[in-house]
Write an enzyme that holds these catalytic residues in place. Structure first.
Site, PDB file in Angstrom:
ATOM      1  CE  LYS A  11      -0.882  -3.723   6.397  1.00 50.74           C
ATOM      2  NZ  LYS A  11      -0.898  -2.616   5.453  1.00 50.74           N
ATOM      3  CD  GLN A  54       1.346  -0.846   3.091  1.00 50.74           C
ATOM      4  OE1 GLN A  54       0.866  -1.896   3.495  1.00 50.74           O
ATOM      5  NE2 GLN A  54       1.309   0.266   3.811  1.00 50.74           N
ATOM      6  CG  ASP A 109      -6.797  -0.931   3.404  1.00 49.37           C
ATOM      7  OD1 ASP A 109      -6.643  -1.155   4.628  1.00 49.37           O
ATOM      8  OD2 ASP A 109      -5.860  -0.717   2.621  1.00 49.37           O
TER       9      ASP A 109
END
Ligand code: NDP
Length: 297
Positions: free
Chosen positions: A57, A101, A124
């Site tokens: 990422k 995460q 997200d």
């Protein structure tokens, strides 16, 4: 058949194109508004798979011209300390997107962390405000994997209006937002799950079949309606006796490919889309935070 089979939906190639469009949008934001979007990724603990994702990422964020900040915290981090970091990132104008995460170590309540992220920076799309906006047709940050699936479907099929869509799986991060997106695209949507009766028959109705289950090759070839589009979200590692486990989806690919008009492979289908959409969401978040129109990417 070979890998150039026109039935195959090449998510790797589409994701590369999307990253290119993100990079163009970032360059335009810098030039026209002096703005460089920034993504902060928070990793707690030492799960090797999470470390690989986070590295990837960060690298891809920088490749598109954005700022990437990574915070790596030890596995024993207290929830209060993680919440304090989230508060700092929420207040930092250089940070437009925050991604924590998952999974988190067990002493930390994942929902409490998701709830603490500023919905405007929730790239997200897991915050309840964004889930609610998506469900009510508002301007949400949309979860990356299902949005990537929708992009692949619209790229291949164009207008999805009136199509029968069946989603197998009802998780908050894939199945439910996928259903909302397909409903928003005017499909007739069915969500199936572990308690669904006659799952094979339900799947056979689908013009669009999305598998997000986490069970290797569970969706059989004869569950696929001839001519359907099949999106396989599953990522399963199976032991085939070789040196490394083999990566397979939730769909029996070889058999389903015979029936389908279009199908995503695993790997190389949905997987590469997730990070590309995350980068897209970060640019969208930065634009919205500065009162600019959403970029067309
Ligand atoms: P979850 O485990 O959260 O949800 C799985 C869903 O599948 C549940 O709704 C469950 O039903 C349903 N299910 C389980 N067994 C059956 C069955 N036998 N028949 C019908 N339905 C069943 O998984 P996720 O949604 O998080 O992920 C699904 C898959 O997608 C995984 O393989 C994951 O690795 C992959 N994934 C891939 C991503 C990517 O490509 N980047 C990103 C996210 C996920 P019930 O609710 O009744 O228990």
């Amino acid at each position: 058949m070979t890998d150039v089979d026109p039935k195959i939906i090449d998510g790797k190639a589409f994701a590369a194109g999307l990253r290119g469009r993100v990079a163009d949008a970032v360059a335009a934001l810098k030039q026209e508004h002096g703005l460089t979007p920034g993504l902060a990724v928070v990793l707690v603990g030492d799960d090797p798979a999470s470390h690989i994702y986070v590295r990837s990422k960060g690298k891809q964020t920088e490749e598109t011209g954005m700022n990437s900040v990574q915070h790596t915290l030890p596995a024993e981090t207290a929830q209060a300390d993680l919440l304090s970091l989230i508060a700092t990132l929420n207040a930092d104008p250089q940070v437009n997107g925050i991604l924590v995460q998952l999974p988190l170590p067990e002493q930390i309540d994942e929902q409490a962390i998701i709830d603490a992220i500023d919905p405007a920076k929730d790239v997200d799309g897991f915050h309840v405000v964004n889930a609610g906006r998506l469900a009510t047709g508002g301007r949400a940050m949309v979860p990356c994997t299902p949005l990537g699936c929708l992009m692949l479907l619209q790229d291949r099929l164009g207008d999805l209006t009136g199509m029968e869509a069946v989603i197998v799986g009802r998780s908050n991060i894939v199945g439910k937002p996928m259903a909302q997106l397909l409903l928003g695209a005017n499909c007739t949507v069915t969500i199936a799950h572990s308690r669904t009766r006659n799952l094979a028959d339900v799947c056979r109705r689908a013009d669009i079949l999305v598998a997000a289950v986490g069970r290797p090759q569970m969706i059989k070839g004869d569950w696929v309606k001839p001519g359907a589009a099949v999106i396989d979200v599953g990522i399963n590692r199976i032991d085939t006796g070789g040196e490394r486990p083999k990566l397979v989806g939730d769909v029996d690919f070889a058999a389903a490919r015979e029936q389908a008009a279009a199908i995503t492979p695993v790997p190389g289908g949905v997987g590469p889309m997730t990070i590309a959409v995350l980068l897209r969401n970060t640019v969208v978040a930065a634009c919205r935070q500065h009162g600019l129109a959403d970029p067309n990417i």
